[in-house]
Design a protein around this motif. Sequence first.
Motif, PDB file in Angstrom:
ATOM      1  N   ASN A  64      -3.540  -9.192   7.467  1.00 53.78           N
ATOM      2  CA  ASN A  64      -3.278  -8.164   6.456  1.00 53.78           C
ATOM      3  C   ASN A  64      -2.363  -7.079   7.022  1.00 53.78           C
ATOM      4  OD1 ASN A  64      -3.971  -7.225   3.704  1.00 53.78           O
ATOM      5  ND2 ASN A  64      -4.871  -5.490   4.778  1.00 53.78           N
ATOM      6  N   ARG A  65      -2.643  -6.628   8.239  1.00 55.47           N
ATOM      7  CA  ARG A  65      -1.816  -5.594   8.879  1.00 55.47           C
ATOM      8  C   ARG A  65      -0.399  -6.124   9.120  1.00 55.47           C
ATOM      9  NH1 ARG A  65      -6.254  -4.902  12.346  1.00 55.47           N
ATOM     10  NH2 ARG A  65      -5.029  -5.812  14.048  1.00 55.47           N
ATOM     11  N   LEU A  66      -0.323  -7.388   9.522  1.00 51.37           N
ATOM     12  CA  LEU A  66       0.967  -7.999   9.819  1.00 51.37           C
ATOM     13  C   LEU A  66       1.843  -8.070   8.567  1.00 51.37           C
ATOM     14  CD1 LEU A  66       2.425  -9.261  12.245  1.00 51.37           C
ATOM     15  CD2 LEU A  66       1.505 -11.476  11.546  1.00 51.37           C
ATOM     16  N   LEU A  67       1.260  -8.540   7.470  1.00 49.31           N
ATOM     17  CA  LEU A  67       2.023  -8.647   6.225  1.00 49.31           C
ATOM     18  C   LEU A  67       2.467  -7.262   5.746  1.00 49.31           C
ATOM     19  CD1 LEU A  67       3.056 -10.527   3.955  1.00 49.31           C
ATOM     20  CD2 LEU A  67       0.926 -10.050   2.735  1.00 49.31           C
ATOM     21  N   LYS A  68       1.586  -6.296   5.839  1.00 49.93           N
ATOM     22  CA  LYS A  68       1.922  -4.947   5.370  1.00 49.93           C
ATOM     23  C   LYS A  68       3.025  -4.326   6.214  1.00 49.93           C
ATOM     24  CE  LYS A  68      -0.095  -0.647   3.686  1.00 49.93           C
ATOM     25  NZ  LYS A  68      -1.335   0.115   3.432  1.00 49.93           N
ATOM     26  N   SER A  69       3.033  -4.623   7.521  1.00 48.81           N
ATOM     27  CA  SER A  69       4.074  -4.063   8.391  1.00 48.81           C
ATOM     28  C   SER A  69       5.453  -4.613   8.046  1.00 48.81           C
ATOM     29  CB  SER A  69       3.752  -4.356   9.861  1.00 48.81           C
ATOM     30  OG  SER A  69       3.897  -5.740  10.146  1.00 48.81           O
ATOM     31  N   LYS A  70       5.495  -5.842   7.479  1.00 48.20           N
ATOM     32  CA  LYS A  70       6.771  -6.475   7.154  1.00 48.20           C
ATOM     33  C   LYS A  70       7.192  -6.260   5.704  1.00 48.20           C
ATOM     34  CE  LYS A  70       7.155  -8.447  11.260  1.00 48.20           C
ATOM     35  NZ  LYS A  70       8.241  -8.128  12.213  1.00 48.20           N
ATOM     36  N   THR A  71       6.219  -6.149   4.794  1.00 47.72           N
ATOM     37  CA  THR A  71       6.544  -6.089   3.358  1.00 47.72           C
ATOM     38  C   THR A  71       6.094  -4.791   2.686  1.00 47.72           C
ATOM     39  OG1 THR A  71       4.449  -7.090   2.624  1.00 47.72           O
ATOM     40  CG2 THR A  71       6.243  -8.595   3.239  1.00 47.72           C
ATOM     41  N   ARG A  72       5.294  -3.991   3.395  1.00 54.79           N
ATOM     42  CA  ARG A  72       4.701  -2.760   2.851  1.00 54.79           C
ATOM     43  C   ARG A  72       3.660  -3.060   1.767  1.00 54.79           C
ATOM     44  NH1 ARG A  72       9.819   1.509   2.367  1.00 54.79           N
ATOM     45  NH2 ARG A  72      10.475   1.346   4.559  1.00 54.79           N
ATOM     46  N   LEU A  73       3.209  -4.291   1.707  1.00 51.35           N
ATOM     47  CA  LEU A  73       2.177  -4.698   0.751  1.00 51.35           C
ATOM     48  C   LEU A  73       1.034  -5.366   1.496  1.00 51.35           C
ATOM     49  CD1 LEU A  73       4.372  -6.304  -2.065  1.00 51.35           C
ATOM     50  CD2 LEU A  73       3.276  -4.051  -2.139  1.00 51.35           C
ATOM     51  N   THR A  74      -0.196  -5.091   1.062  1.00 49.49           N
ATOM     52  CA  THR A  74      -1.338  -5.808   1.610  1.00 49.49           C
ATOM     53  C   THR A  74      -1.366  -7.225   1.032  1.00 49.49           C
ATOM     54  OG1 THR A  74      -2.832  -5.158  -0.181  1.00 49.49           O
ATOM     55  CG2 THR A  74      -2.654  -3.666   1.724  1.00 49.49           C
ATOM     56  N   ILE A  75      -2.228  -8.062   1.567  1.00 54.55           N
ATOM     57  CA  ILE A  75      -2.369  -9.428   1.040  1.00 54.55           C
ATOM     58  C   ILE A  75      -2.759  -9.388  -0.426  1.00 54.55           C
ATOM     59  CG2 ILE A  75      -3.826 -11.496   1.135  1.00 54.55           C
ATOM     60  CD1 ILE A  75      -3.871 -11.125   4.211  1.00 54.55           C
ATOM     61  N   SER A  76      -3.695  -8.519  -0.760  1.00 61.60           N
ATOM     62  CA  SER A  76      -4.152  -8.410  -2.146  1.00 61.60           C
ATOM     63  C   SER A  76      -3.033  -7.965  -3.068  1.00 61.60           C
ATOM     64  CB  SER A  76      -5.323  -7.431  -2.232  1.00 61.60           C
ATOM     65  OG  SER A  76      -5.727  -7.243  -3.573  1.00 61.60           O
ATOM     66  N   GLU A  77      -2.253  -6.972  -2.636  1.00 62.93           N
ATOM     67  CA  GLU A  77      -1.152  -6.458  -3.455  1.00 62.93           C
ATOM     68  C   GLU A  77      -0.053  -7.513  -3.624  1.00 62.93           C
ATOM     69  OE1 GLU A  77      -1.571  -1.728  -2.199  1.00 62.93           O
ATOM     70  OE2 GLU A  77      -0.277  -3.081  -1.050  1.00 62.93           O
ATOM     71  N   TYR A  78       0.259  -8.211  -2.539  1.00 64.26           N
ATOM     72  CA  TYR A  78       1.296  -9.244  -2.606  1.00 64.26           C
ATOM     73  C   TYR A  78       0.859 -10.372  -3.547  1.00 64.26           C
ATOM     74  CZ  TYR A  78       5.287 -11.976  -0.994  1.00 64.26           C
ATOM     75  OH  TYR A  78       6.476 -12.669  -0.933  1.00 64.26           O
ATOM     76  N   ALA A  79      -0.410 -10.786  -3.420  1.00 64.42           N
ATOM     77  CA  ALA A  79      -0.933 -11.865  -4.270  1.00 64.42           C
ATOM     78  C   ALA A  79      -0.934 -11.450  -5.741  1.00 64.42           C
ATOM     79  CB  ALA A  79      -2.338 -12.244  -3.820  1.00 64.42           C
ATOM     80  N   GLN A  80      -1.290 -10.199  -6.019  1.00 61.37           N
ATOM     81  CA  GLN A  80      -1.273  -9.706  -7.402  1.00 61.37           C
ATOM     82  C   GLN A  80       0.142  -9.758  -7.980  1.00 61.37           C
ATOM     83  OE1 GLN A  80      -3.027  -5.804  -7.580  1.00 61.37           O
ATOM     84  NE2 GLN A  80      -5.055  -6.503  -6.924  1.00 61.37           N
ATOM     85  N   ASN A  81       1.130  -9.357  -7.178  1.00 61.54           N
ATOM     86  CA  ASN A  81       2.517  -9.403  -7.639  1.00 61.54           C
ATOM     87  C   ASN A  81       2.943 -10.823  -8.000  1.00 61.54           C
ATOM     88  OD1 ASN A  81       2.753  -6.671  -7.274  1.00 61.54           O
ATOM     89  ND2 ASN A  81       4.043  -6.789  -5.456  1.00 61.54           N
TER      90      ASN A  81
END
Length: 321
Positions: free
Chosen positions: A251-268
């Motif tokens: 989760n931290r890794l994805l947010k550092s690269k996309t500024r989105l958490t796993i949950s936020e990215y999945a919702q999008n």
Amino acid sequence: MAKENFKALDSHSSKEQPEIYTKEPLTIFFKRKLNHDVLYTMINSKGFKVFEEQDYQKKHQDRDFEIMYVLNGSLTNTIEQNVTSFKAGEGYILNPQINHKETLDDNCTVVFINLSSSLLKKLMKNLKNNGPVFSFFKHNLSSDNSWERNFLEFTTRMPYLNKIFEITLDSLQQELVTPKVGSKYFQAGLVLRLLAELEDETYFHVTNISLDQSKDDFLVDQIIRLIENHYGDITRKDLEKNLHYNSEYLNRLLKSKTRLTISEYAQNIRIKNAEQLLINTDWTVQKISQKLGFSSETYFYHYFKRHLQLSPRVYRNKFKV
């Protein structure tokens, strides 16, 4: 190679790995898993050849660029040291520097399109399209970049296959099997159409993967791929199980690269897919909710309206052409 049918394709290269070389600008291979053996069909300007043998399991390179597309079922591909599964509607484009092999699951059918560098240079000349697929070829055809080990991976955004891509592929096959006056021009046009279809963001998510990238960048690519593959219907625990890393770290890794958490990215991704299905299909709202993994039509209705301030039916009526 041990098998007679493969000997003519195995060039006597100085490289450590076997190298497949068809000596043709355009060749199409079909592979279909039949019990313990595989049915091979090879098509190019010299005609077509069909034979049945054991699945070829040597890690190898291709002298040409290779497009792989799964037509039915699934397979596991080993690209250098990375192991990835592909299902129907997904695949990759490899440059000639990549060592790889594939293992077909039962009832899998897959097509490989081998394109020579000379053919691609002609096709790319003066072409103004700068999407991810065309840019990949232009970059890798340059002698300055011929050492790079990178490939494109494309996954399906929608829970159905791209019919235009498959119709174009069938047309290309027919032009190769029954050559007539002007066939080479038709073939060139159909290859460009196939590449353009892969750039259609309605159907495909394309990722450029460098085998020399950092572990963190590779992991981010895999997180995004899994989220896309599940149409956004995936949990942190699912990702942890698939990638064998702690979910909080992912989760931290994805947010550092996309500024989105796993949950936020999945919702999008879920919302984007829902929008596309409402606009591009005649499926009922109930069917769309089922295909995207929602527990009920009512839950989908409230989820969609909360994010877009419009109900699914109002959104469809407003934006569907």
